[in-house]
Write a protein that holds these residues in place. Structure first.
Motif, mmCIF file in Angstrom:
data_model
loop_
_atom_site.group_PDB
_atom_site.id
_atom_site.type_symbol
_atom_site.label_atom_id
_atom_site.label_comp_id
_atom_site.label_asym_id
_atom_site.label_seq_id
_atom_site.Cartn_x
_atom_site.Cartn_y
_atom_site.Cartn_z
ATOM 1 N N TRP A 1 19.633 -1.085 9.956
ATOM 2 C CA TRP A 1 20.039 0.250 9.521
ATOM 3 C C TRP A 1 21.551 0.304 9.496
ATOM 4 N N GLY A 2 22.082 1.447 9.155
ATOM 5 C CA GLY A 2 23.534 1.582 9.102
ATOM 6 C C GLY A 2 24.146 0.709 8.015
ATOM 7 N N ASP A 3 25.316 0.150 8.321
ATOM 8 C CA ASP A 3 26.033 -0.632 7.304
ATOM 9 C C ASP A 3 25.299 -1.921 6.940
ATOM 10 N N ALA A 4 24.570 -2.484 7.894
ATOM 11 C CA ALA A 4 23.827 -3.717 7.595
ATOM 12 C C ALA A 4 22.740 -3.434 6.548
ATOM 13 N N LEU A 5 22.074 -2.303 6.705
ATOM 14 C CA LEU A 5 21.069 -1.905 5.722
ATOM 15 C C LEU A 5 21.718 -1.678 4.362
ATOM 16 N N LEU A 6 22.836 -0.989 4.361
ATOM 17 C CA LEU A 6 23.514 -0.714 3.096
ATOM 18 C C LEU A 6 23.897 -2.018 2.392
ATOM 19 N N ASP A 7 24.431 -2.956 3.147
ATOM 20 C CA ASP A 7 24.820 -4.238 2.548
ATOM 21 C C ASP A 7 23.604 -4.964 1.973
ATOM 22 N N ARG A 8 22.499 -4.923 2.693
ATOM 23 C CA ARG A 8 21.303 -5.631 2.219
ATOM 24 C C ARG A 8 20.759 -4.998 0.940
ATOM 25 N N VAL A 9 20.687 -3.680 0.925
ATOM 26 C CA VAL A 9 20.131 -3.014 -0.259
ATOM 27 C C VAL A 9 21.045 -3.227 -1.465
ATOM 28 N N ARG A 10 22.341 -3.130 -1.224
ATOM 29 C CA ARG A 10 23.278 -3.343 -2.345
ATOM 30 C C ARG A 10 23.154 -4.766 -2.901
ATOM 31 N N ALA A 11 22.864 -5.701 -2.019
ATOM 32 C CA ALA A 11 22.763 -7.095 -2.473
ATOM 33 C C ALA A 11 21.456 -7.347 -3.227
ATOM 34 N N ASP A 12 20.391 -6.662 -2.814
ATOM 35 C CA ASP A 12 19.062 -7.000 -3.351
ATOM 36 C C ASP A 12 18.565 -6.070 -4.445
ATOM 37 N N TYR A 13 19.140 -4.871 -4.559
ATOM 38 C CA TYR A 13 18.683 -3.960 -5.604
ATOM 39 C C TYR A 13 19.645 -4.011 -6.790
ATOM 40 N N GLY A 14 19.067 -3.957 -7.981
ATOM 41 C CA GLY A 14 19.906 -3.726 -9.154
ATOM 42 C C GLY A 14 19.894 -4.816 -10.186
ATOM 43 N N ASN A 15 19.411 -6.027 -9.862
ATOM 44 C CA ASN A 15 19.477 -7.124 -10.819
ATOM 45 C C ASN A 15 18.106 -7.691 -11.193
ATOM 46 N N HIS A 16 17.062 -7.063 -10.700
ATOM 47 C CA HIS A 16 15.721 -7.558 -11.030
ATOM 48 C C HIS A 16 15.353 -7.166 -12.454
ATOM 49 N N ILE A 17 14.540 -8.016 -13.069
ATOM 50 C CA ILE A 17 14.041 -7.703 -14.410
ATOM 51 C C ILE A 17 12.738 -8.488 -14.602
ATOM 52 N N GLY A 18 11.784 -7.876 -15.292
ATOM 53 C CA GLY A 18 10.499 -8.552 -15.399
ATOM 54 C C GLY A 18 9.655 -8.069 -16.561
ATOM 55 N N MET A 19 8.598 -8.835 -16.800
ATOM 56 C CA MET A 19 7.666 -8.542 -17.886
ATOM 57 C C MET A 19 6.230 -8.676 -17.387
ATOM 58 N N GLY A 20 5.348 -7.956 -18.052
ATOM 59 C CA GLY A 20 3.928 -8.095 -17.773
ATOM 60 C C GLY A 20 3.168 -8.374 -19.051
ATOM 61 N N ALA A 21 1.889 -8.570 -18.921
ATOM 62 C CA ALA A 21 1.009 -8.732 -20.079
ATOM 63 C C ALA A 21 -0.409 -8.384 -19.651
ATOM 64 N N LEU A 22 -1.189 -7.865 -20.581
ATOM 65 C CA LEU A 22 -2.620 -7.688 -20.363
ATOM 66 C C LEU A 22 -3.377 -8.592 -21.320
ATOM 67 N N VAL A 23 -4.440 -9.205 -20.802
ATOM 68 C CA VAL A 23 -5.200 -10.217 -21.530
ATOM 69 C C VAL A 23 -6.680 -9.822 -21.517
ATOM 70 N N GLU A 24 -7.337 -10.006 -22.652
ATOM 71 C CA GLU A 24 -8.777 -9.736 -22.721
ATOM 72 C C GLU A 24 -9.579 -10.819 -22.000
ATOM 73 N N GLN A 25 -10.633 -10.415 -21.292
ATOM 74 C CA GLN A 25 -11.623 -11.391 -20.851
ATOM 75 C C GLN A 25 -12.903 -11.154 -21.633
ATOM 76 N N LEU A 26 -13.627 -12.225 -21.890
ATOM 77 C CA LEU A 26 -14.865 -12.118 -22.649
ATOM 78 C C LEU A 26 -16.011 -11.629 -21.766
ATOM 79 N N PRO A 27 -17.002 -10.975 -22.368
ATOM 80 C CA PRO A 27 -18.200 -10.623 -21.601
ATOM 81 C C PRO A 27 -19.037 -11.871 -21.350
ATOM 82 N N THR A 28 -19.354 -12.110 -20.090
ATOM 83 C CA THR A 28 -20.230 -13.229 -19.744
ATOM 84 C C THR A 28 -21.286 -12.748 -18.756
ATOM 85 N N GLU A 29 -22.417 -13.422 -18.747
ATOM 86 C CA GLU A 29 -23.496 -12.994 -17.860
ATOM 87 C C GLU A 29 -23.177 -13.269 -16.398
ATOM 88 N N GLU A 30 -22.221 -14.175 -16.159
ATOM 89 C CA GLU A 30 -21.864 -14.501 -14.778
ATOM 90 C C GLU A 30 -21.040 -13.387 -14.123
#
Lengths: 194, 528
Positions: free
Chosen positions: B372-401
């Protein structure tokens, strides 16, 4: 960075409050207030929120703890915490959990240091929280002492700070999760441009 | 319904089981002219509690089912398949159903999705085409309130979206340059979320917690239509757990339900609509086995519960050496359907998503750290702000299993066997996840991202879209419901659910659920 009444009311708006949002202006002096728009709302309602003597001690204790938990560059902690507590210290089970956790914390302070938290130096409060284990505990409102202190005290105060606009700005997000900051910010770049 | 009266409604014409979007829309359409009762296993939630639920969504001590009062005993289930299925993370029981915690993405299925076997050489064809649902899609977009914009890869539409699309995010603008160089198109996401005030619901104010709770009500949920149905005279009974449908050979005669006081009730009606989703609907039919239907009600085909499908998630992300401005909103503004219509027997349809909330948020980091305190602030500043990502949705076929059955070794509080989601995934879906990962890697590399995470075929998971378990078919031997959504076997029993989808495509299913519900409502009205 200066915390304002707007920050406290924003945190309450994110987390839920029972009627306290309109009452907070009494906790801020004009010197504390940096947003002119924040100063003119419902100041005459403060008489309705005079808290009990027990809650006054509770408030002072949480302000003292916030002084340890919040980064050094944060200013206006007393007004911010008190305004936030206006909306949180009702008769709900959550508020009772906060009161109980603070009582437990004070009991440990007196048992180990012969002094209540409000009379401790910041370094000692920091040490007490760590000795209890609130730094490494996962929060749990029904857990053992460390987890309840983490839930009702440490994370209660951190939640307030980091769902407020100023708390967000500290780390580069002026519209943090939980804050209804509108549709403007997500399209803007780091300098405020598109 | 005020008070705690959970007794049956006399002379009901329509009994709807399930107060999610399908049940809500049908109740709303029929309530003005017919006596309608809606039964739901879960509670009615107080709208004023939504900020408290938001706090649960943010705080780490609450799991996803806790946000909407999930009850592990009431909602007990099994997952005996090759792939574990986290059913209680996938659903909300209560008035509004799973739209209370959904993301709110509402795309129409593409034309070929209705003709998988003939167009792609795998799966089965639906007995209806896109053209059959087109007007219902438009009506569903108006009912839910959809903010969107047309794009070249979407199926043809006859009118603009009800609301203008949300502007692209700053993060989208970073992707846009890389995608343009790669000749990959980005386009807006249709959102069931108000970009402006819509009816009596406000525009989005960016709480950022869309999934699992929208405190402002700007995101559509089915309480909109359940409330409207009530205002037209429908009766809604919450915490009414239907455990059996009484019936003769041709008709359902009553829904037998239990209430919290331990009482058992029988709701009679002229027509029954099963709208409890792709897991609980087949479970209820299987629980209603009888001498006439020894394998389960409406199950002359033997296919009730068969062909359980979900959409598979594929994703990738990492760090960029500049701010990416994540976590300001909890919804998506851009995606890509460019590769969707290339689907064939080897590669399934899939869509790409560009995230606006990749990486941890500062408040989450603060509540879960050891500092907490300044250590928390330093950690959050270092770890937040540069992430970027993508997702996707994919069809699955109907199977009896892959199927939903009953686990006779476990019972719910009323003694009924719990649902068993026996989920398996076909190889085509796994190949398609690899293909989606390839494109994601190409885009992220072009953007200059240091890739730090990947969800591929080995660690993929479900998107919480339950499809296929009460399949629609022309031939009674091939499915459970007819193209008009009435069960083949029973003259007064309709099913409105993604369970009727013969194949799933790769589009989030709720708009199609809504379109099918509106189609069913018309047929039911005619039948009455």
């Amino acid at each position: 960075m200066q915390l304002t009444r707007r920050d406290a009311t924003a945190a309450l708006a994110a987390l839920g409050a029972t009627g306290g949002i309109a009452y907070g202006a009494r906790h801020f002096t004009s010197d504390d207030e940096t947003d002119a728009d924040d100063t003119d709302a419902n100041t005459d309602a403060s008489d309705d929120t005079q808290s009990s003597e027990g809650d006054d001690h509770l408030r002072s204790t949480l302000v003292a703890v916030a002084g340890v938990l919040y980064p050094n560059e944060v200013e206006g902690i007393e007004g911010f915490v008190n305004t936030f507590l206006d909306g949180r210290l009702d008769d709900s089970p959550h508020a009772e959990g906060v009161r109980s956790a603070i009582q437990t914390l004070d009991e440990h302070a007196e048992a180990w240091y012969n002094v209540k938290i409000v009379d401790m130096e910041s370094e000692t409060i920091d040490g007490l929280l760590r000795e209890i284990g609130a730094d490494t505990a996962d929060e749990d409102p029904n857990g053992p002492t460390a987890e309840r202190i983490r839930y009702y005290v440490v994370n209660e105060l951190l939640l307030a700070l980091f769902t407020s606009p100023t708390g967000g700005e500290l780390v580069g997000i002026e519209n943090p999760i939980g804050h209804a900051g509108g549709l403007g910010s997500y399209t803007q770049g780091p300098g405020g441009g598109q | 319904m005020s008070g705690r009266d959970r007794t049956p409604v006399d002379d009901a014409e329509v009994c709807v089981i399930g107060a999610g979007p399908a049940g809500g829309l049908i109740a709303d359409r029929l309530a003005a002219d017919h006596t309608v009762v809606v039964l739901d296993a879960g509670p009615r939630f107080d709208p004023s509690d939504r900020l408290e639920r938001q706090e649960r969504a943010i705080r780490p001590s609450y799991d996803r089912p806790d946000v909407w009062d999930g009850d592990p005993e009431r909602d007990a289930h099994a997952a005996s398949g090759e792939w574990f299925y986290p059913l209680n993370h996938a659903r909300v029981k209560g008035i509004g159903g799973s739209t209370l915690h959904w993301q709110g993405m509402v795309m129409r299925l593409h034309e070929d999705d209705f003709n998988s076997e003939s167009a792609r050489g795998v799966g089965v064809d639906w007995p209806i085409d896109y053209a059959d649902l087109r007007s219902y899609y438009a009506a569903a977009e108006r009912e839910l309130g959809v903010a969107g914009a047309d794009h070249p890869y979407a199926p043809p539409r006859e009118e603009p979206f009800p609301m203008t699309e949300f502007e692209p995010s700053y993060s989208d603008s970073l992707f846009a340059d890389a995608c343009e160089r790669l000749e990959i198109d980005m386009h807006p996401v249709p959102n069931a979320r108000n970009s402006e005030s819509y009816g009596d619901r406000s525009a989005c104010v960016s709480y950022g917690t869309c999934q699992p709770v929208c405190p402002s009500g700007a995101k559509y949920d089915a309480t909109v239509h359940v409330d409207r149905a009530e205002s037209k005279g429908a009766t809604v009974i919450d915490r009414a757990v239907v455990g059996r449908l009484e019936h003769d050979r041709d008709r359902v005669t009553a829904a037998v339900y239990n209430t919290p006081d331990g009482a058992e009730h029988r709701q009679k009606a002229d027509v029954f609509v099963l709208a409890a989703g792709g897991v609980e609907t087949p479970r209820l039919l299987l629980l209603s086995e009888s001498d006439e239907y020894p394998e389960g009600l409406a199950n002359s085909s033997g296919l009730v519960g068969s062909f359980f499908m979900d959409h598979l998630f594929a994703g990738m992300g990492g760090l960029l050496d500049e701010p990416t401005r994540q976590n300001h909103v909890g919804f998506l503004t851009s995606e890509c359907h460019q590769f969707y219509n290339d689907a064939d027997a080897e590669i399934a349809p899939f869509k790409l998503e560009f995230f606006n909330y990749d990486g941890p948020s500062p408040v989450t980091m603060a509540l879960t750290g050891d500092d907490w305190g300044d250590a928390l602030l330093d950690r959050v500043r270092a770890d937040y702000g540069n992430h970027i990502g993508m997702g996707a949705l994919v069809e699955q076929l109907p199977t009896e299993e892959s199927y939903v059955g009953l686990d006779h070794d476990q019972t719910d509080p009323f003694g009924n066997p719990v649902p068993d989601v026996h989920w398996t995934v076909d190889d085509r879906a796994l190949r398609t996840i690899e293909r989606a990962n390839e494109i994601q890697r190409e885009i992220l590399t072009e953007l200059g991202v240091e890739i730090t995470w990947q969800v591929g075929p080995d660690n993929t998971g479900p998107a919480y879209h339950h499809m296929g378990t009460t399949r629609m078919s022309d031939d009674p031997a091939d499915g459970v419901v007819r193209p008009d959504l009435r069960t083949h076997d029973l003259q007064n029993c309709w099913i409105a659910s993604s369970g009727v989808f013969p194949t799933g495509g790769a589009m989030n299913p709720t708009l199609t659920i809504a379109a099918i519900a509106l189609k069913a409502a018309g047929h039911i009205d005619e039948a009455l």
